[in-house]
Design an enzyme around this catalytic site. Structure first.
Site, PDB file in Angstrom:
ATOM      1  N   CYS A  85       0.805  -1.223   0.000  1.00 50.71           N
ATOM      2  CA  CYS A  85       0.000   0.000   0.000  1.00 50.71           C
ATOM      3  C   CYS A  85       0.838   1.274   0.000  1.00 50.71           C
ATOM      4  CB  CYS A  85      -0.998   0.004   1.155  1.00 50.71           C
ATOM      5  SG  CYS A  85      -0.290  -0.017   2.815  1.00 50.71           S
ATOM      6  N   HIS A 137      -2.815   1.016   6.840  1.00 49.65           N
ATOM      7  CA  HIS A 137      -3.098   0.946   5.410  1.00 49.65           C
ATOM      8  C   HIS A 137      -3.322   2.346   4.860  1.00 49.65           C
ATOM      9  CE1 HIS A 137      -4.182  -1.152   1.762  1.00 49.65           C
ATOM     10  NE2 HIS A 137      -5.276  -0.431   1.656  1.00 49.65           N
ATOM     11  N   HIS A 149      -5.654   1.429  -4.119  1.00 48.16           N
ATOM     12  CA  HIS A 149      -4.737   0.917  -3.092  1.00 48.16           C
ATOM     13  C   HIS A 149      -4.261  -0.472  -3.461  1.00 48.16           C
ATOM     14  CE1 HIS A 149      -7.887  -1.588  -0.778  1.00 48.16           C
ATOM     15  NE2 HIS A 149      -8.473  -1.128  -1.852  1.00 48.16           N
TER      16      HIS A 149
END
Length: 179
Positions: A85, A137, A149
Site C-alpha cells: 500500500c 493501510h 490501493h
C-alpha cells in the site's frame, strides 16, 4: 453553468468493470485476512471537491488508475516488483510529481498537512485505515468515494469504495499532500 473537473470522466469509465471486482475483494494492507461484507454497502453521496492543483491531481489520478491490476507484493514499490500500500502511494507521487513521501503508512499519516474531513476529500488526498489508533493501510482518493490501493497478499492494486463496510469501519482519516 458549473464546469465539471476533467479528471472525473475517466473514473466513471473505469468504474463499471472495476467496481464489481473491487467490491468483491475487501482486504487490508499486509498479511492479515479481512472479513468480507455480506451485504452491499450503502452508497454515500460524495461531494465533488475541486483539488487545489487540478493538473497535479489529474496526473496522480491517471497514474494511480493505470496501476490497477499490478500484483501486490509486501515491500514492493515499483510496477515491475509489485506494490504494497505505501509503496504504491510513494511510487505514484515520486513518479508523477517528483515528490518524496515517507515509505510506511504510519509515516505517511504523520506527514505535515491538514487532516481532511471525509466530505471534503479531493482527488489526490491520502486516505488511511487501521484499528485501535494505529494506521496500517493507505490509499489514494480518486473521487466519487473511491480510492486506489494495494490491499493484500495474493491481490492486485484496485479501486474500492470508502463506504464499503470494512473500509468505513477502519477509516482513520485523510491527509492532503497536494497544495
Amino acid at each position: 453553468m458549473q464546469n465539471k473537473p476533467v479528471f472525473v470522466l475517466p473514473l466513471r469509465l473505469l468504474a463499471h468493470g472495476a467496481a464489481l471486482s473491487a467490491a468483491l475483494m475487501l482486504a487490508g494492507c499486509g498479511h492479515t485476512p479481512v472479513r468480507t461484507a455480506s451485504a452491499p454497502p450503502v452508497r454515500h453521496a460524495w461531494p465533488q471537491v475541486p483539488p487545489a492543483d487540478p493538473a497535479a491531481a489529474n496526473s496522480v489520478l491517471m497514474r494511480a488508475l493505470g496501476l490497477v491490476g499490478t500484483p501486490y507484493r509486501y515491500g514492493g514499490n515499483t510496477p515491475d516488483s509489485g506494490f504494497d500500500c505505501s509503496g504504491l502511494v510513494s511510487y505514484v507521487y515520486r513518479d508523477v510529481l517528483d515528490l518524496q513521501l515517507p515509505r510506511t503508512s504510519s509515516q505517511l499519516a504523520s506527514v505535515q498537512g491538514p487532516r481532511i474531513d471525509p466530505d471534503r476529500l479531493a482527488t489526490g488526498d491520502l486516505v488511511f485505515f487501521g484499528s485501535r489508533g494505529n494506521v496500517s493501510h493507505v490509499g489514494i482518493y480518486v473521487g466519487e468515494g473511491r480510492f486506489v490501493h494495494a490491499p493484500n497478499s495474493g491481490g492486485t492494486v484496485r479501486l474500492d469504495y470508502l463506504d464499503g463496510s470494512y473500509w468505513r469501519d477502519h477509516y482513520t482519516g485523510a491527509k492532503r499532500v497536494l497544495h
